[in-house]
Design a protein around this motif. Structure first.
Motif, short mmCIF file in Angstrom:
data_model
loop_
_atom_site.label_atom_id
_atom_site.label_comp_id
_atom_site.label_asym_id
_atom_site.label_seq_id
_atom_site.Cartn_x
_atom_site.Cartn_y
_atom_site.Cartn_z
N HIS A 53 0.73 -1.18 0.12
CA HIS A 53 0.04 0.08 -0.38
C HIS A 53 0.73 0.99 0.15
O HIS A 53 1.55 1.21 1.03
N GLU A 57 -3.02 4.35 -2.83
CA GLU A 57 -2.17 3.24 -4.07
C GLU A 57 -1.89 1.51 -3.31
O GLU A 57 -1.86 1.75 -2.46
N THR A 58 -2.80 0.57 -4.14
CA THR A 58 -2.51 -0.20 -4.14
C THR A 58 -2.07 -1.59 -5.13
O THR A 58 -2.20 -1.64 -5.82
N TYR A 59 -0.80 -2.50 -4.57
CA TYR A 59 -0.44 -3.12 -5.40
C TYR A 59 -0.98 -4.04 -5.40
O TYR A 59 0.35 -4.86 -4.54
N HIS A 63 6.11 3.68 -8.71
CA HIS A 63 4.86 4.06 -7.99
C HIS A 63 3.22 4.14 -8.47
O HIS A 63 2.78 4.51 -7.71
N ASN A 64 3.55 5.33 -9.94
CA ASN A 64 2.71 5.43 -10.88
C ASN A 64 2.17 4.41 -11.74
O ASN A 64 1.43 4.03 -11.78
N PRO A 92 0.37 0.48 -11.73
CA PRO A 92 -0.33 -0.70 -10.69
C PRO A 92 0.55 -2.25 -10.42
O PRO A 92 0.40 -2.56 -9.69
#
Length: 597
Positions: free
Chosen positions: A494, A506-508, A542-543, A545
């Motif tokens: 996260h 954001e959640t990866y 981080h940009n 997904p």
């Protein structure tokens, strides 16, 4: 000699073949005066040329003499080789290298001068400058002459009667210093605005320091009074005991240095390898490297304990701290912290103990003596390694707040506006907390609760279940201080912010089970790396997904770290006891080396 030869030859010829006129004159008995005149005429006759052919000269015919032979003169140097052969990688064969344009050039004299071509731009600029200078000089002289001619019109008539040969007119004039007023003005004193915030504990500390100084002065005054009266006090005896050189602090420091010197002399080869070792076999292994194990650090008190954390000191590059604990829930005991130095590898420099197992460590980046510790029982502590006492400076409790599950990571942050030292921690209880060192206690401030995120869209009932995710690791961005990422036991990563504690940015989704470590790239603010128990190491932007690179190491990966000198080098450790070193600039698919620990 040529003239004498010609003259002698003419005289002999004249004697051998007399002229008819000479014979006629002799027959007619000419007077001697006439005979002498005839001899003078014969002396100046045209000389006779004799061509003498040398004996070794070839005898050629007219046709051979008229034959022409043509010779061509070239500028090629006969000493330059013309059969140099080089290997051509494009054609994969050897080819003759033709001589270059400068191979036949022989420089006999090279002299660099300041001459310029008269038709060049620089020569034109110089000529125009000199011409302008001459014109200005002529104009100045003409102006001075005109002014003098105007002044001479009013002179005396007898001025021109001066001697023009040895008369010189001289004049002198004294220089009068100009009058001026001198004023002196002083600079105004510098004005600076000073402001600061003072807390209650800072005021309390200053008062306590002042009180301690006053008490020491009073004790010193009493000591002098008793010495003046001739008495002795027990404190003086204690002072005498402290002055013992064998048991003094200076002797302890000297013995410490001596122990380091003996250790370094005993392991001199290992220390030389630490600085200068190079594996010669790397030249024969393209794209592969090797690691060399140097030291094994151990302590008798750390037996039957597991190494759970390691942290290097940011200021002293030879000092690092090791945390000992246990990952087994049924075999929990006391924890221990050992500070080792590369200058003395046989024994730890400092040792601290805790009631619970140590799970994580972190040195303060500025105050390098402060060490934050996270324990298995959810408590956090702060040690000062300069103090010899075994007690921490700060320790959390139930009153001040603590985690309910093991603390897996702690990390210091920059000082806030109140200049208070603080650090963050993450635990399996799903809480990210901020700890502030104020006065004599740690203040806990919850930053974020890690909520579960459901990925099943077909079952809406799953979203009704609420709970907290177990946090395992986190890391703050080096550029955006408010931005940090969190890894959970569910395998999700996260992206969070200090300003938005209620939701994730954001959640990866890429890992399937627990994420053990996440690290931002120190050179690229958008890239971070993660490792998990699903045997993989993944690289993220981080940009984006999803991960853009993934590496399968074949075993659970316990930790991963970026290199401090390169943006493409990172290392990872796996559960089979191996260290894997990658360099993405050389090989994007396989590690450069693997070393069994």
């Amino acid at each position: 000699l040529n003239l004498l030869f010609r003259r002698h030859f003419v005289m002999k010829r004249a004697k051998r073949t007399p002229d008819k006129r000479t014979i006629a004159h002799s027959e007619k008995s000419v007077t001697p005066l006439g005979a002498s005149a005839t001899d003078d005429d014969e002396m100046y006759q045209e000389p006779f040329r004799l061509i003498k052919i040398p004996n070794s000269q070839l005898t050629l015919t007219e046709t051979e003499l008229k034959e022409e032979f043509t010779r061509v003169l070239t500028a090629n140097d006969p000493n330059v080789p013309n059969n140099i052969t080089k290997y051509n990688y494009h054609s994969r064969c050897y080819k003759v290298d033709p001589p270059g344009a400068q191979d036949h050039l022989a420089i006999h004299l090279l002299l660099e001068g300041g001459l310029t071509h008269k038709d060049g731009n620089e020569a034109r600029e110089q000529a125009s400058y000199h011409q302008k200078y001459k014109d200005d000089l002529i104009e100045a002289r003409k102006t001075a002459t005109d002014e003098c001619s105007k002044d001479d019109d009013d002179d005396d008539v007898f001025e021109n009667r001066k001697n023009q040969f040895n008369y010189s007119e001289r004049a002198a004039q004294t220089f009068n210093n100009p009058l001026r007023d001198r004023l002196i003005s002083t600079k105004p004193p510098a004005v600076a605005n000073f402001s600061g915030t003072v807390s209650q504990w800072e005021i309390y500390d200053h008062y306590m320091n002042d009180y301690a100084i006053q008490a020491a002065e009073e004790e010193l005054f009493k000591h002098h009074e008793q010495r003046r009266l001739g008495g002795a006090t027990p404190q003086c005896q204690v002072c005498q005991g402290e002055d013992d050189m064998v048991h003094s602090q200076r002797m302890g420091n000297a013995l410490k240095i001596l122990e380091r010197i003996v250790n370094q002399n005993a392991d001199d080869e290992v220390f030389q390898d630490f600085k200068y070792w190079e594996d010669a076999s790397d030249m024969f292994r393209d794209g592969e490297g090797s690691l060399l194990p140097l030291w094994r650090f151990h302590s008798d008190r750390s037996k039957r304990k597991q190494v759970t954390a390691l942290a290097w000191n940011p200021r002293y590059s030879d000092l690092f701290a090791v945390g000992y604990g246990s990952y087994d829930f049924m075999r929990q005991g006391t924890g221990m912290i050992c500070c080792f130095s590369l200058k003395n590898t046989s024994h730890p420099e400092y040792t601290f103990t805790s009631e619970s197992g140590v799970m994580c460590l972190s040195f303060h980046p500025d105050h390098c003596s402060l060490l934050a510790v996270g324990c298995y029982d959810g408590a956090v502590m702060v040690f000062d390694i300069r103090h010899k006492g075994n007690r921490p400076l700060y320790a959390s409790s139930i009153k001040t707040g603590k985690h309910t599950d093991p603390v897996w990571q702690v990390q210091w942050q920059f000082e806030d506006l109140a200049k208070e030292l603080n650090f963050y921690s993450i635990s399996s209880d799903g809480l990210v907390a901020n700890w502030t060192m104020s006065k004599n206690e740690l203040k806990m401030e919850p930053v974020m609760q890690l909520k579960l995120v459901s990925t099943v869209r077909d079952e809406p009932e799953e979203t009704l279940l609420s709970g907290l995710a177990s946090g395992c690791c986190f890391d703050f961005n080096t550029v955006s201080e408010h931005l940090f990422i969190v890894g959970t036991e569910e395998g999700k990563i996260h992206k969070c912010s200090k300003a938005y504690s209620g939701q994730y940015l954001e959640t990866y989704i890429g890992h399937h089970i627990a994420v053990y470590a996440v690290r931002w790239n120190p050179f690229h603010a958008r890239v971070f790396i993660s490792c998990s128990a699903d045997w993989t190491v993944k690289l993220w932007d981080h940009n984006l997904p999803s991960a853009f690179m993934s590496f399968d190491l074949g075993n659970a990966v316990g930790d991963v770290a970026w290199s401090t000198y390169s943006s493409t080098v990172f290392s990872a450790v796996s559960s089979d006891g191996k260290v894997h070193v990658f360099d993405l600039a050389i090989n994007k698919h396989e590690p450069l080396c693997e070393q069994k620990i």
